[in-house]
Scaffold this active site. Structure first.
Site, PDB file in Angstrom:
ATOM      1  N   ASN A   1      -7.637  96.697  43.922  1.00  0.00           N
ATOM      2  CA  ASN A   1      -6.528  96.211  44.062  1.00  0.00           C
ATOM      3  C   ASN A   1      -5.461  96.855  43.468  1.00  0.00           C
ATOM      4  O   ASN A   1      -5.327  96.571  42.227  1.00  0.00           O
ATOM      5  CB  ASN A   1      -6.549  94.660  43.934  1.00  0.00           C
ATOM      6  CG  ASN A   1      -5.223  93.814  44.059  1.00  0.00           C
ATOM      7  OD1 ASN A   1      -4.178  94.411  44.697  1.00  0.00           O
ATOM      8  ND2 ASN A   1      -5.268  92.641  43.499  1.00  0.00           N
TER       9      ASN A   1
ATOM     10  N   HIS B   1      -5.079  85.745  46.639  1.00  0.00           N
ATOM     11  CA  HIS B   1      -5.207  86.325  45.128  1.00  0.00           C
ATOM     12  C   HIS B   1      -4.447  85.231  44.427  1.00  0.00           C
ATOM     13  O   HIS B   1      -3.576  84.777  44.664  1.00  0.00           O
ATOM     14  CB  HIS B   1      -4.672  87.808  45.148  1.00  0.00           C
ATOM     15  CG  HIS B   1      -4.836  88.405  43.804  1.00  0.00           C
ATOM     16  ND1 HIS B   1      -4.249  87.978  42.623  1.00  0.00           N
ATOM     17  CD2 HIS B   1      -5.817  89.462  43.275  1.00  0.00           C
ATOM     18  CE1 HIS B   1      -4.689  88.697  41.532  1.00  0.00           C
ATOM     19  NE2 HIS B   1      -5.766  89.673  42.092  1.00  0.00           N
TER      20      HIS B   1
ATOM     21  N   SER C   1     -10.938  92.032  35.034  1.00  0.00           N
ATOM     22  CA  SER C   1     -11.246  92.957  33.632  1.00  0.00           C
ATOM     23  C   SER C   1     -12.561  93.521  34.162  1.00  0.00           C
ATOM     24  O   SER C   1     -13.103  93.797  32.923  1.00  0.00           O
ATOM     25  CB  SER C   1     -11.023  92.114  32.559  1.00  0.00           C
ATOM     26  OG  SER C   1      -9.827  91.760  32.254  1.00  0.00           O
TER      27      SER C   1
END
Ligand code: PEP
Length: 250
Positions: free
Chosen positions: A9, A95, A212
């Site tokens: 993304n 999202h 992450s």
């Protein structure tokens, strides 16, 4: 057998030049990670460029968002049919940045999911709790509510070609990753919820982890039985790092 899926993304990053360079790097290493499905998600305006660069490759692409509407007076919005003009395979819906910064409710996200499916675009449904929700012990309730909104509209069959991304909001872009155990727990919960409605379908649905994820933690996360890949933000902007994550899934 669920094929691992690593999706990048790119959010609102990149330029025509940097995208050409990034895609060249990904293309050069893609054969080495052929066991894993790869896809990238540029800003709308670069979909044509990405299509041009990837159409003769095994790497897929998609958009980061779509309108819930088919066409009409919706200034600034992009319809699913427009994404099809660029041969997108997937579209990300819900999202957490869309939910928190742009006010997308569970119901709006569910309608976007339905709009995508209706025209044959595969939705990647993002779900996940905030830090406050995790600390309150309501992670499962939040994720269940987000998935239920889609089930209410589409039923369990709506998930047949869809992908789910579990993205704890507190881990997105913060450098703070969920432990493999924490992520696996939520992935298993999601699969079990779907299995209550259709166990065969639940065993096929790919559930990605996002938050992450990077080369250094990918192997541990991808080794978990219910983690079928990753939705990668920051680390997808470097070809080497993105490919190293995919390699960890081979
Ligand atoms: C994301 O935005 O979907 C994401 C997971 O971002 P990051 O990898 O940068 O945390």
């Amino acid at each position: 057998m669920r094929r691992k899926f690593v999706a990048g993304n790119w959010k609102m990053n990149g330029s025509a030049n940097s995208i050409r360079e990034l895609l060249q790097g990904i293309r050069e290493g893609a054969a080495e990670v052929a066991a894993v499905e790869l896809a990238v998600f540029p800003s709308f305006v670069y979909l044509g460029l990405v299509e041009q660069q990837l159409s003769d490759s095994s790497i897929g692409w998609g958009a980061q968002n779509l309108s819930e509407h088919a066409s009409g007076a919706h200034t600034g919005e992009v319809a699913g049919s427009m994404l099809q003009d660029f041969h997108c395979d997937y579209v990300i819906v819900g999202h957490s940045e869309r939910r928190t910064l742009y006010g997308e409710t569970d119901e709006i996200v569910a309608r976007k999911f339905a709009t995508a499916r209706k025209i044959g675009l595969k939705p990647i449904l993002c779900v996940g709790e905030t830090l406050q929700e995790r600390e309150q012990g309501v992670t499962e309730a939040v994720v269940e509510r987000q998935i239920k909104a889609v089930l209410d509209l589409e039923g369990i069959s709506g998930f047949a070609d869809a992908v789910i991304a579990y993205e704890p909001v507190w881990a997105i872009g913060t450098g703070r990753t969920a432990t493999a155990g924490q992520a696996q727990e939520v992935h298993a919960f999601i699969r079990a919820k779907l299995a209550q409605l259709d166990s065969a379908l639940a065993s096929q649905v790919r559930i990605l982890y996002g938050g992450s994820m990077k080369a250094a933690n990918a192997a541990e996360l991808l080794a978990m039985p219910d983690i079928d890949g990753g939705l990668i933000g920051g680390a997808s902007l470097e070809a080497k790092e993105f490919l190293a994550i995919a390699k960890a899934g081979c």
